[in-house]
Design a protein around this motif. Structure first.
Motif, PDB file in Angstrom:
ATOM      1  N   VAL A   1      57.039  49.175  61.125  1.00 15.69           N
ATOM      2  CA  VAL A   1      56.231  47.974  60.920  1.00 15.69           C
ATOM      3  C   VAL A   1      56.713  47.279  59.657  1.00 15.69           C
ATOM      4  O   VAL A   1      56.869  47.903  58.610  1.00 15.69           O
ATOM      5  N   SER A   2      56.962  45.979  59.773  1.00 16.42           N
ATOM      6  CA  SER A   2      57.407  45.164  58.644  1.00 16.42           C
ATOM      7  C   SER A   2      56.382  44.045  58.426  1.00 16.42           C
ATOM      8  O   SER A   2      56.004  43.359  59.369  1.00 16.42           O
ATOM      9  N   ILE A   3      55.957  43.894  57.182  1.00 16.48           N
ATOM     10  CA  ILE A   3      54.942  42.893  56.833  1.00 16.48           C
ATOM     11  C   ILE A   3      55.518  41.978  55.767  1.00 16.48           C
ATOM     12  O   ILE A   3      56.121  42.455  54.800  1.00 16.48           O
ATOM     13  N   GLN A   4      55.317  40.687  55.930  1.00 22.30           N
ATOM     14  CA  GLN A   4      55.737  39.719  54.916  1.00 22.30           C
ATOM     15  C   GLN A   4      54.521  38.945  54.446  1.00 22.30           C
ATOM     16  O   GLN A   4      53.659  38.550  55.241  1.00 22.30           O
ATOM     17  N   GLY A   5      54.454  38.720  53.141  1.00 22.47           N
ATOM     18  CA  GLY A   5      53.410  37.888  52.563  1.00 22.47           C
ATOM     19  C   GLY A   5      52.014  38.469  52.666  1.00 22.47           C
ATOM     20  O   GLY A   5      51.105  37.806  53.134  1.00 22.47           O
ATOM     21  N   LEU A   6      51.821  39.688  52.188  1.00 24.01           N
ATOM     22  CA  LEU A   6      50.500  40.308  52.193  1.00 24.01           C
ATOM     23  C   LEU A   6      49.776  39.928  50.906  1.00 24.01           C
ATOM     24  O   LEU A   6      50.289  40.144  49.812  1.00 24.01           O
ATOM     25  N   THR A   7      48.595  39.356  51.023  1.00 26.21           N
ATOM     26  CA  THR A   7      47.792  38.957  49.863  1.00 26.21           C
ATOM     27  C   THR A   7      46.394  39.518  50.005  1.00 26.21           C
ATOM     28  O   THR A   7      45.744  39.334  51.029  1.00 26.21           O
ATOM     29  N   LEU A   8      45.946  40.211  48.970  1.00 27.30           N
ATOM     30  CA  LEU A   8      44.584  40.714  48.913  1.00 27.30           C
ATOM     31  C   LEU A   8      43.890  39.968  47.787  1.00 27.30           C
ATOM     32  O   LEU A   8      44.206  40.165  46.618  1.00 27.30           O
ATOM     33  N   ALA A   9      42.971  39.083  48.154  1.00 32.21           N
ATOM     34  CA  ALA A   9      42.335  38.207  47.167  1.00 32.21           C
ATOM     35  C   ALA A   9      40.971  38.739  46.765  1.00 32.21           C
ATOM     36  O   ALA A   9      40.284  39.393  47.547  1.00 32.21           O
ATOM     37  N   ASP A  10      40.599  38.430  45.538  1.00 33.76           N
ATOM     38  CA  ASP A  10      39.249  38.690  45.057  1.00 33.76           C
ATOM     39  C   ASP A  10      38.410  37.488  45.454  1.00 33.76           C
ATOM     40  O   ASP A  10      38.791  36.351  45.210  1.00 33.76           O
ATOM     41  N   THR A  11      37.290  37.725  46.081  1.00 30.94           N
ATOM     42  CA  THR A  11      36.464  36.614  46.554  1.00 30.94           C
ATOM     43  C   THR A  11      35.357  36.231  45.583  1.00 30.94           C
ATOM     44  O   THR A  11      34.557  35.353  45.878  1.00 30.94           O
ATOM     45  N   SER A  12      35.315  36.866  44.420  1.00 34.47           N
ATOM     46  CA  SER A  12      34.270  36.512  43.454  1.00 34.47           C
ATOM     47  C   SER A  12      34.568  35.160  42.830  1.00 34.47           C
ATOM     48  O   SER A  12      35.681  34.652  42.864  1.00 34.47           O
ATOM     49  N   SER A  13      33.558  34.585  42.234  1.00 37.11           N
ATOM     50  CA  SER A  13      33.717  33.268  41.613  1.00 37.11           C
ATOM     51  C   SER A  13      34.576  33.332  40.357  1.00 37.11           C
ATOM     52  O   SER A  13      35.038  32.312  39.861  1.00 37.11           O
ATOM     53  N   LYS A  14      34.789  34.542  39.817  1.00 36.25           N
ATOM     54  CA  LYS A  14      35.574  34.706  38.592  1.00 36.25           C
ATOM     55  C   LYS A  14      37.012  35.119  38.884  1.00 36.25           C
ATOM     56  O   LYS A  14      37.683  35.696  38.050  1.00 36.25           O
TER      57      LYS A  14
END
Length: 133
Positions: free
Chosen positions: A19-32
């Motif tokens: 499995v190859s993944i490109q552009g993985l982003t894990l974002a924080d959803t808090s307002s800060k």
């Protein structure tokens, strides 16, 4: 969690699945939020076919290339990387009973930022190449 592209190859390392993944982003959803907690330009891993029907995943190798990990704690002690926290601040206890084993981890061109506002600590670490097995 956002992923730009995923490729699954059954024949590259048969009987392994690659499995190859490109552009993985894990974002924080808090307002800060101070940008994504994790960004990986390229990630790949291989695992045996039979593990797809099991609750235990035996991953042969994981390779993370060109990434950034940003750990931030604000002046009141709130961590933007506590991703298992529920809306009321308690840690989630409803994780599945799955288990993941990784035989080998390769990390290439990775930046780790740690910023703790309460203790006035900042760390900027660059990993050019690292192999853990």
């Amino acid at each position: 969690l956002t992923i730009e592209r995923v490729r699954v190859n059954l024949w590259k390392a048969f009987p392994q699945i690659h499995v190859s993944i490109q552009g993985l982003t894990l974002a924080d959803t808090s307002s800060k939020a101070h940008g994504p907690v994790l960004y990986i330009e390229q990630a790949s891993f291989s695992l045996p076919l039979y593990t797809l029907w099991s609750s235990e995943y035996d991953i042969t190798e994981v390779h993370l290339k060109k990434g950034k990990l940003h750990l931030y704690t604000d002046s009141s002690g709130d961590k933007h990387f506590d991703l298992l926290r529920t809306q009321h601040g308690a840690s989630s206890a409803s994780l599945t009973d799955s288990r993941m084993n990784i035989d080998k981890l390769l990390i290439t061109d990775f930046q780790v930022y740690y910023d703790h506002q309460t203790y006035h600590q900042k760390v900027d670490l660059t990993v050019r190449s690292c192999v853990l097995d």
